[in-house]
Structure formats: C-alpha cells, structure tokens
Scaffold this motif. Structure first.
Motif: not given
Length: 372
Positions: A119-132, A178-183
C-alpha cells in the motif's frame, strides 16, 4: 567533537585513517580478495542480513550483475515488480511473472526475499479512480493486499505493507493520498490486518524515509512514525518492524548520532525489529573529485550504520541497488548532479569494484555486537 555535525566537515585524512583501522584500504579492496566475504558474510557475523534491490531482467540477462549479487547479498527485494501498477494492468487481473522470477531465483540460490510494497500513494494503476468513498477504498485496498500477499505466502519473508504514510506538513502529519482521503489514518491498520490474514507467517513492516538526520522536518517525521507504530501496537495490529529507507544525502543535513539512537531505542521498546530497507548515499552536493566524494559518502554511511547496528533489534541493511550502474539517482533530473557526472551512491562502482562505501559498510557490520 560535538555529535551535531555535518559529515562534509570531516577531513578525508580522518576517513582514510578510520577505514584503515578496519584492516581495509581506501578503495575497499581487501589484501586477499579471494577470501574476503561479501557484505552478506560480514553481516552474518553478528546475526544480521545484507540485501539489495534487484530487477528480474537484470538477474536473467546480466551475468555480471548476477555474479555481484550472489557474491555480496543474502536477501533480495524487487525494485518494482511487486508494485501495484506493474502487477495489475487491468482491474482484477494480476501478472506475477516478474516477481515469480525473482522468487525462483532467490529460492534457487538460497537467498531471502522481501516484498515491496503493498500500500503506497504512488505506483497505482491508471484504472484506479483518483477518489473513492470509504467502503470502496477499503474493499479495493484489502482485495489487492490479499491477492498479492497470498500469492507469495511462504516465499516472501517480510513485506513493506504500508509505505511513506507520513508528511510533516500534511493533515495530522499524514500524507494526503487516495487511502488517507477515504479512510483517514485507519487505512494503515486495515492494510496490516489484511496482510496478516493473507500470510500469517510473514513479517510485516511499516516503511518510511527521512528518519536519520537532524532537521526539524525529520524530527516531526520521527515523532509521527513513532506515533503510528505506538497506535498499531496498542491496538494489537500485526506489525513486526519499522523499515528505515536511509536514502542519505551527503553534505546536505547534519547528523546527530544520539538523536537517531534514541529514536531507534524508542521503536525497539515497542517490541519491533528495525531494518534499513533502501539505502544509498547521494553525492549530488559534493565536489567533482571522486576520491573526495567517495570518502565523504563512506563516512556518512559508516556513522549512520554504526549507530543503527548498535541497536540489538536492528536485523540488517538493504541497499537500493548494488552497483553505481543501477542507481536511480541518475535517472531523475531532481537527483542528478548539476555537473553531469554520474552519482557514486552504492557499494560497488560501475565496474563492480568495491568502493570506500563498501568498506565502511563491512566495517560497521564487523563492529556490531551479535544479536541476542
């Protein structure tokens, strides 16, 4: 001498004398090269490990690098082949080819293997939405952690579960992601719990950078990292250690051995192991002279490693690459030297020769007390 000092202030003569006291010359070439062990051998004398980050194509096609790795390392870490954007080009579909190739190489040569990173804020696949929203973020994150950790269960000894969650200028000291903003901060224990369910036998690490030197920013980063680890331990979250990246920058920041040692002791007091996970030493700010750069880099690394290995819970050191041919510091404009010279950031030079940095590392391992 005050413990609060810049490494650039040390003289080359003092560095050379110190290395000579270890029975090794300035260039790291032992008198009897045929019998001198690699860094893994030096680390093993005190019950510790030495490893390096690698890329599976290099191990497959580059016989020179392959030989260097087998000579020096006892532990491998994938430089990029277990990151999310590499593993999952499309939703729900994983290609483990590169990571599996590294795992097979490690097994064939009886080397350890670490996983980097879940789990990292970088190296996310482009298909993953920027906001969840919170529910979807948790579902996607936990599913990814479960898929990857379960695939490598029994093959990976330890994982960097959460990487670089701290930002001293961020909300509550956490990096906006992405993870901090959502959770919020809850994403960290959730990730560790998911990893433990998928592979109960793996050692699980929180991994962070800029924890070694004496600056106000790093003071805050150390405090927040300790706060995160304390919370995880208090809540019974399955965390086993702290990964200290140790991307050092010679000539930039002062180093205070006492301050670093106190931080290490505070982490160890939480019943956690410590591992240097991504070490290299940038010489971007140093003069062009190779001899002066090498001496300064070696002195800084030697100071940091000597402090680190004094802590009984320090289990080992991993460099981010082994030879100067590989360093990522030459790839990014923000890290390149302004004079265009290649950086000399790793234990081996571009021809595979052992440098003063190698010597300083060997000396630090040799001087470490055996782990209890």
């Amino acid at each position: 001498m005050s413990p609060h000092r810049s490494i650039e202030g040390r003289t080359r003569r003092a560095v050379v004398a110190g290395l000579g006291a270890a029975g090794l010359n300035l260039f790291g070439r032992p008198a009897r090269a045929s019998t001198e062990p690699g860094l893994a051998g030096h680390a093993a004398r005190s019950g510790r490990v030495f490893g390096t980050a690698v890329r599976s194509p290099d191990l497959t096609w580059n016989a020179t690098l392959r030989g260097e790795v087998l000579r020096e390392a006892g532990l491998l870490v994938p430089e990029y082949e277990m990151k999310w954007d590499i593993l999952a080009k499309t939703p729900g579909t994983y290609d483990f080819t590169g990571g599996d190739r590294l795992a097979s190489f490690a097994e064939a040569h009886r080397l350890g293997l670490r996983g980097h990173t879940l789990v990292w804020h970088l190296a996310l696949p482009p298909w993953l939405p920027g906001t969840l929203d919170a529910g979807e973020a948790r579902r996607v994150m936990e599913a990814h952690v479960a898929a990857v950790a379960a695939h490598y269960a029994g093959r990976v000894q330890s994982w960097d579960v959460v990487n670089e969650a701290v930002d001293p200028q961020g909300p509550d000291g956490l990096r906006a992601s992405l993870w901090q903003r959502a959770l919020g901060a809850d994403y960290i224990p959730l990730a560790f719990a998911a990893a433990a369910r998928a592979d109960p036998k793996a050692k699980l690490y929180y991994n962070e950078y800029d924890l070694e030197c004496d600056t106000p920013d790093q003071d805050v980063r150390r405090a927040k990292t300790l706060e995160i680890l304390t919370r995880l331990r208090r809540e019974g979250v399955p965390v086993h250690g702290l990964g200290i990246q140790a991307h050092l920058q010679a000539g930039r920041w002062p180093y205070d051995a006492g301050k670093f040692a106190r931080f290490l002791a505070a982490v160890a007091a939480l019943d956690l192991d410590l591992l240097i996970t991504e070490m290299d030493v940038s010489d971007r700010l140093l003069p062009a002279s190779e001899a002066r750069r090498d001496a300064t880099v070696a002195a800084l690394a030697g100071d940091v490693l000597t402090t680190f290995l004094t802590e009984p819970r320090a289990v080992g050191v991993v460099t981010w690459g082994l030879s100067d041919r590989q360093t990522w510091l030459n790839d990014l404009p923000t890290h390149r030297r302004t004079d265009g010279l290649p950086q000399r950031a790793l234990p081996l030079d571009r021809d595979g020769g052992r440098k003063p940095l190698w010597t300083a590392m060997a000396r630090a391992f040799d001087g470490a007390a055996p782990r209890p």
